[in-house]
Scaffold this motif. Structure first.
Motif, PDB file in Angstrom:
ATOM      1  N   PHE A  57      32.131  27.809  45.171  1.00  0.00           N
ATOM      2  CA  PHE A  57      33.724  27.858  45.424  1.00  0.00           C
ATOM      3  C   PHE A  57      34.535  27.755  44.331  1.00  0.00           C
ATOM      4  CE2 PHE A  57      37.746  26.234  46.875  1.00  0.00           C
ATOM      5  CZ  PHE A  57      38.067  27.017  47.841  1.00  0.00           C
ATOM      6  N   VAL A  58      34.379  26.464  43.565  1.00  0.00           N
ATOM      7  CA  VAL A  58      35.073  26.231  42.322  1.00  0.00           C
ATOM      8  C   VAL A  58      34.783  27.196  41.417  1.00  0.00           C
ATOM      9  CG1 VAL A  58      35.442  24.420  40.654  1.00  0.00           C
ATOM     10  CG2 VAL A  58      34.922  23.657  43.003  1.00  0.00           C
ATOM     11  N   ASP A  59      33.727  27.690  41.109  1.00  0.00           N
ATOM     12  CA  ASP A  59      33.365  28.874  39.908  1.00  0.00           C
ATOM     13  C   ASP A  59      34.065  29.946  40.382  1.00  0.00           C
ATOM     14  OD1 ASP A  59      32.004  26.955  38.350  1.00  0.00           O
ATOM     15  OD2 ASP A  59      29.950  27.487  39.232  1.00  0.00           O
ATOM     16  N   LEU A  60      34.100  30.415  41.737  1.00  0.00           N
ATOM     17  CA  LEU A  60      34.569  31.640  42.111  1.00  0.00           C
ATOM     18  C   LEU A  60      36.038  31.935  41.784  1.00  0.00           C
ATOM     19  CD1 LEU A  60      34.080  34.400  43.697  1.00  0.00           C
ATOM     20  CD2 LEU A  60      34.550  33.136  45.680  1.00  0.00           C
ATOM     21  N   PHE A  61      36.805  30.738  42.156  1.00  0.00           N
ATOM     22  CA  PHE A  61      37.996  30.836  41.989  1.00  0.00           C
ATOM     23  C   PHE A  61      38.624  30.426  40.822  1.00  0.00           C
ATOM     24  CE2 PHE A  61      37.502  30.895  46.747  1.00  0.00           C
ATOM     25  CZ  PHE A  61      38.259  31.999  46.999  1.00  0.00           C
ATOM     26  N   THR A  62      37.706  30.103  39.786  1.00  0.00           N
ATOM     27  CA  THR A  62      38.230  29.776  38.447  1.00  0.00           C
ATOM     28  C   THR A  62      37.698  30.667  37.437  1.00  0.00           C
ATOM     29  OG1 THR A  62      36.381  28.225  38.132  1.00  0.00           O
ATOM     30  CG2 THR A  62      38.818  27.307  38.662  1.00  0.00           C
ATOM     31  N   GLY A  63      37.047  32.070  37.859  1.00  0.00           N
ATOM     32  CA  GLY A  63      36.446  32.953  37.043  1.00  0.00           C
ATOM     33  C   GLY A  63      35.394  32.869  36.511  1.00  0.00           C
ATOM     34  N   ASN A  64      34.378  31.930  37.029  1.00  0.00           N
ATOM     35  CA  ASN A  64      33.258  31.613  36.435  1.00  0.00           C
ATOM     36  C   ASN A  64      32.013  32.168  37.443  1.00  0.00           C
ATOM     37  OD1 ASN A  64      33.632  29.646  34.352  1.00  0.00           O
ATOM     38  ND2 ASN A  64      34.944  28.958  35.777  1.00  0.00           N
ATOM     39  N   ASP A  65      32.347  32.989  38.558  1.00  0.00           N
ATOM     40  CA  ASP A  65      31.356  33.554  39.370  1.00  0.00           C
ATOM     41  C   ASP A  65      32.204  34.768  39.814  1.00  0.00           C
ATOM     42  OD1 ASP A  65      29.077  34.107  40.456  1.00  0.00           O
ATOM     43  OD2 ASP A  65      28.701  32.012  40.997  1.00  0.00           O
ATOM     44  N   GLU A  66      31.461  35.440  40.609  1.00  0.00           N
ATOM     45  CA  GLU A  66      32.086  36.777  41.405  1.00  0.00           C
ATOM     46  C   GLU A  66      31.432  36.657  42.986  1.00  0.00           C
ATOM     47  OE1 GLU A  66      30.882  40.288  39.301  1.00  0.00           O
ATOM     48  OE2 GLU A  66      31.653  39.679  37.545  1.00  0.00           O
ATOM     49  N   LEU A  67      32.186  37.390  43.621  1.00  0.00           N
ATOM     50  CA  LEU A  67      31.835  37.637  44.983  1.00  0.00           C
ATOM     51  C   LEU A  67      31.935  39.051  45.409  1.00  0.00           C
ATOM     52  CD1 LEU A  67      31.222  36.003  47.776  1.00  0.00           C
ATOM     53  CD2 LEU A  67      33.813  36.289  48.572  1.00  0.00           C
ATOM     54  N   PRO A  68      31.052  39.756  45.685  1.00  0.00           N
ATOM     55  CA  PRO A  68      30.838  41.154  46.056  1.00  0.00           C
ATOM     56  C   PRO A  68      32.224  41.832  46.683  1.00  0.00           C
ATOM     57  CG  PRO A  68      28.644  40.338  46.366  1.00  0.00           C
ATOM     58  CD  PRO A  68      29.404  39.155  46.022  1.00  0.00           C
ATOM     59  N   GLY A  69      32.575  41.087  47.593  1.00  0.00           N
ATOM     60  CA  GLY A  69      33.596  41.591  48.402  1.00  0.00           C
ATOM     61  C   GLY A  69      34.917  41.708  47.579  1.00  0.00           C
ATOM     62  N   PHE A  70      35.096  41.129  46.498  1.00  0.00           N
ATOM     63  CA  PHE A  70      36.319  40.896  45.845  1.00  0.00           C
ATOM     64  C   PHE A  70      36.523  42.171  45.115  1.00  0.00           C
ATOM     65  CE2 PHE A  70      37.019  35.994  45.622  1.00  0.00           C
ATOM     66  CZ  PHE A  70      37.590  36.202  46.935  1.00  0.00           C
ATOM     67  N   CYS A  71      37.773  42.544  44.842  1.00  0.00           N
ATOM     68  CA  CYS A  71      38.056  43.738  43.965  1.00  0.00           C
ATOM     69  C   CYS A  71      39.418  43.365  43.231  1.00  0.00           C
ATOM     70  CB  CYS A  71      38.237  44.906  44.795  1.00  0.00           C
ATOM     71  SG  CYS A  71      38.649  46.324  43.946  1.00  0.00           S
ATOM     72  N   PRO A  72      39.485  42.464  42.230  1.00  0.00           N
ATOM     73  CA  PRO A  72      40.605  41.994  41.479  1.00  0.00           C
ATOM     74  C   PRO A  72      41.489  43.022  41.097  1.00  0.00           C
ATOM     75  CG  PRO A  72      38.449  40.895  40.896  1.00  0.00           C
ATOM     76  CD  PRO A  72      37.966  42.007  41.637  1.00  0.00           C
ATOM     77  N   ILE A  73      42.901  42.972  41.522  1.00  0.00           N
ATOM     78  CA  ILE A  73      43.820  43.808  40.810  1.00  0.00           C
ATOM     79  C   ILE A  73      45.013  43.180  40.566  1.00  0.00           C
ATOM     80  CG2 ILE A  73      44.536  44.625  43.072  1.00  0.00           C
ATOM     81  CD1 ILE A  73      44.857  47.391  42.251  1.00  0.00           C
ATOM     82  N   ALA A  74      45.631  43.412  39.448  1.00  0.00           N
ATOM     83  CA  ALA A  74      47.064  42.765  39.203  1.00  0.00           C
ATOM     84  C   ALA A  74      48.063  43.906  39.620  1.00  0.00           C
ATOM     85  CB  ALA A  74      47.073  42.672  37.482  1.00  0.00           C
ATOM     86  N   MET A  75      48.839  43.667  40.313  1.00  0.00           N
ATOM     87  CA  MET A  75      49.977  44.529  41.092  1.00  0.00           C
ATOM     88  C   MET A  75      50.867  44.778  40.152  1.00  0.00           C
ATOM     89  SD  MET A  75      50.037  42.371  44.695  1.00  0.00           S
ATOM     90  CE  MET A  75      50.370  43.836  45.833  1.00  0.00           C
TER      91      MET A  75
END
Length: 493
Positions: A57-75
């Motif tokens: 959880f901590v790594d995922l939301f601090t850019g240190n890991d990835e979750l396959p369902g995410f598709c990060p986009i800057a709007m």
């Protein structure tokens, strides 16, 4: 409840054309750790709260890991800032990570604030600090507890990454949860860049995912977009009425900070009224007072007019003007309902305007604490009102004018049919005991800077049910100290 890997995603925004944003991954923070998690927001996502205690959880939301369902986009969006159009806006320090789909079919944006630089960072570092993250985290919880539509915050994470503001601070991230992150500025961007086909596409997207009932008007497309504009106006009017009734000042009502869903959005230099001052300016950077407390209703209309202009390729000008003319009556209706509830008045009588005018003049003339005045009033039986001035002595420097108003209020209550117990119960459900005063947020921030996050969690609990009694935290409902009323909060906060 689900684990992170069991979350289901329906990333509809990332399926839009590339002009709507840029896909980019968050930049890692060093040695990250959890500051606080909001269990109530975990419930919205159907996420097991125990996930927050995991390294993933901590790594995922601090850019240190990835979750396959995410598709990060800057709007990408633009907007009017302090009345001036700025074409160079967008998610400069945030990313829409993905859209979680619940078992009930609800869709929630998962947004990371403080994720690093993007193409829209404008020479900024793209980072958030612990101070500002705590302020938004607690403010969104406070507004939700008050029953006001808002974005939410799932958690705060911090790190050892240095971020340079007026001083060196800890790089942090806020996990923001919202039904949508679409702003007035999204439509302004497409209008001012003459991307009218994309403007229509975004309006259709908004209708499909958030106002599907408007799809029934497919046979008359122009009216469908006019109906969308009407809906946005109504939601905005209700939001502003809510703000004014609880004494909330947003501080920076730029059009890029205005939600098309009427959500309280982008908490920066906000403030709740302590002493009642209609001209209260909570943003130290607002030198002209454009976003003062008593200016918020008119600024919202200004912003809606800017949105209406952006909608002009889709809606005839006459229909835009017709819709804008509905704002003021709706605002007055919503606000009147809120204020009658605060005074326990079920009936609407012509003489009430004089009662309110006298009350607000009284509060302003003696700089009376807005929240505690109404909360105190909601505990006094009708028969005891005229003898209740001693209960207000801590709030008033002189009670002579108060005594006269209490007499008028008691006489007005004689025209109500509801019993006194019902009235008091209604008033206590409309007048919070706890609000997020700036000095409380500041104390929580100072403790957090030392590694003590206990006050953040205590305030989260109290603000989540601000109409209830919390005997163990009674001090959080006390009058603020004088220094607490003088704190300066700016856009950098």
């Amino acid at each position: 409840m689900r684990t992170l890997t069991e979350l289901k995603f329906n990333n509809t925004y990332s399926e839009l054309p590339s002009v709507f944003g840029t896909q980019i991954n968050p930049q890692p923070l060093a040695d990250p750790f959890l500051v606080s998690i909001n269990p109530g927001i975990c419930d919205l996502l159907e996420l097991d709260v125990s996930e927050a205690s995991t390294d993933f959880f901590v790594d995922l939301f601090t850019g240190n890991d990835e979750l396959p369902g995410f598709c990060p986009i800057a709007m990408k969006y633009t907007g009017h800032q302090f009345g001036q159009y700025n074409p160079d806006l967008g998610d400069g320090r945030g990313l829409l990570m993905g859209e979680v789909l619940t078992s009930q079919g609800n869709k929630w944006d998962v947004h990371l604030k403080g994720s690093g630089t993007t193409p829209y960072s404008r020479q900024g570092d793209g980072r958030a600090v612990l101070r500002s993250s705590i302020r938004e985290y607690l403010a969104s919880a406070a507004m939700h507890g008050l029953g006001i539509r808002t974005t939410h915050a799932l958690a705060i994470l911090s790190s050892a990454t240095p971020v340079y503001r007026e001083q060196v601070e800890r790089g942090s991230t806020l996990i923001r949860i919202a039904e949508s992150h679409l702003r007035f500025g999204h439509f302004e961007y497409l209008f001012y860049t003459s991307q009218h086909a994309e403007l229509k596409l975004l309006a259709d997207y908004l209708i499909k995912h958030h106002f599907p009932d408007l799809l029934k008007q497919e046979e008359n497309v122009p009216n469908r977009y006019a109906a969308l504009f009407h809906r946005i106006i109504s939601l905005t009017a209700e939001m502003i009425a809510d703000w004014q009734s609880v004494g909330f000042a947003h501080g920076v009502m730029n059009t890029d900070n205005m939600s098309v869903l009427g959500l309280t959005f982008d908490y920066g230099p906000y403030g709740f009224l302590d002493d009642y001052n209609p001209g209260f300016i909570c943003n130290h950077s607002d030198y002209s007072g454009r976003y003062a407390f008593n200016q918020q209703p008119s600024i919202a209309l200004w912003n809606l007019s800017a949105l209406g202009y952006a909608f002009s390729p889709l809606i005839d000008k006459a229909l835009i003007d017709e819709a804008l003319n509905t704002y003021q009556p709706q605002l007055q209706q919503y606000y009147s309902q809120k204020m009658r509830s605060k005074l326990g008045l079920a009936e609407k009588l012509e003489q009430d305007s004089a009662l309110y005018s006298e009350m607000f003049s009284l509060l302003a003339s003696q700089a009376v604490d807005y929240t505690l005045f109404f909360r105190t009033l909601s505990t006094i039986p009708k028969d005891a009102l005229t003898d209740s001035t001693p209960q207000f002595e801590e709030l008033f420097t002189c009670t002579a004018a108060l005594s006269q108003w209490l007499q008028h209020y008691a006489e007005r209550l004689e025209l109500e049919s509801a019993d006194d117990q019902t009235r008091l119960k209604q008033m206590q459900a409309a007048n919070p005991k706890y609000i997020l005063r700036n000095y409380l947020a500041q104390q929580a921030i100072e403790l957090a800077d030392k590694g003590d996050f206990s006050m953040v969690d205590q305030l989260l609990l109290v603000l989540g049910s601000p109409y209830s009694e919390h005997p163990e935290y009674e001090n959080y409902a006390a009058l603020p100290p004088q220094w607490g009323k003088e704190l300066e909060v700016s856009c950098s906060s």
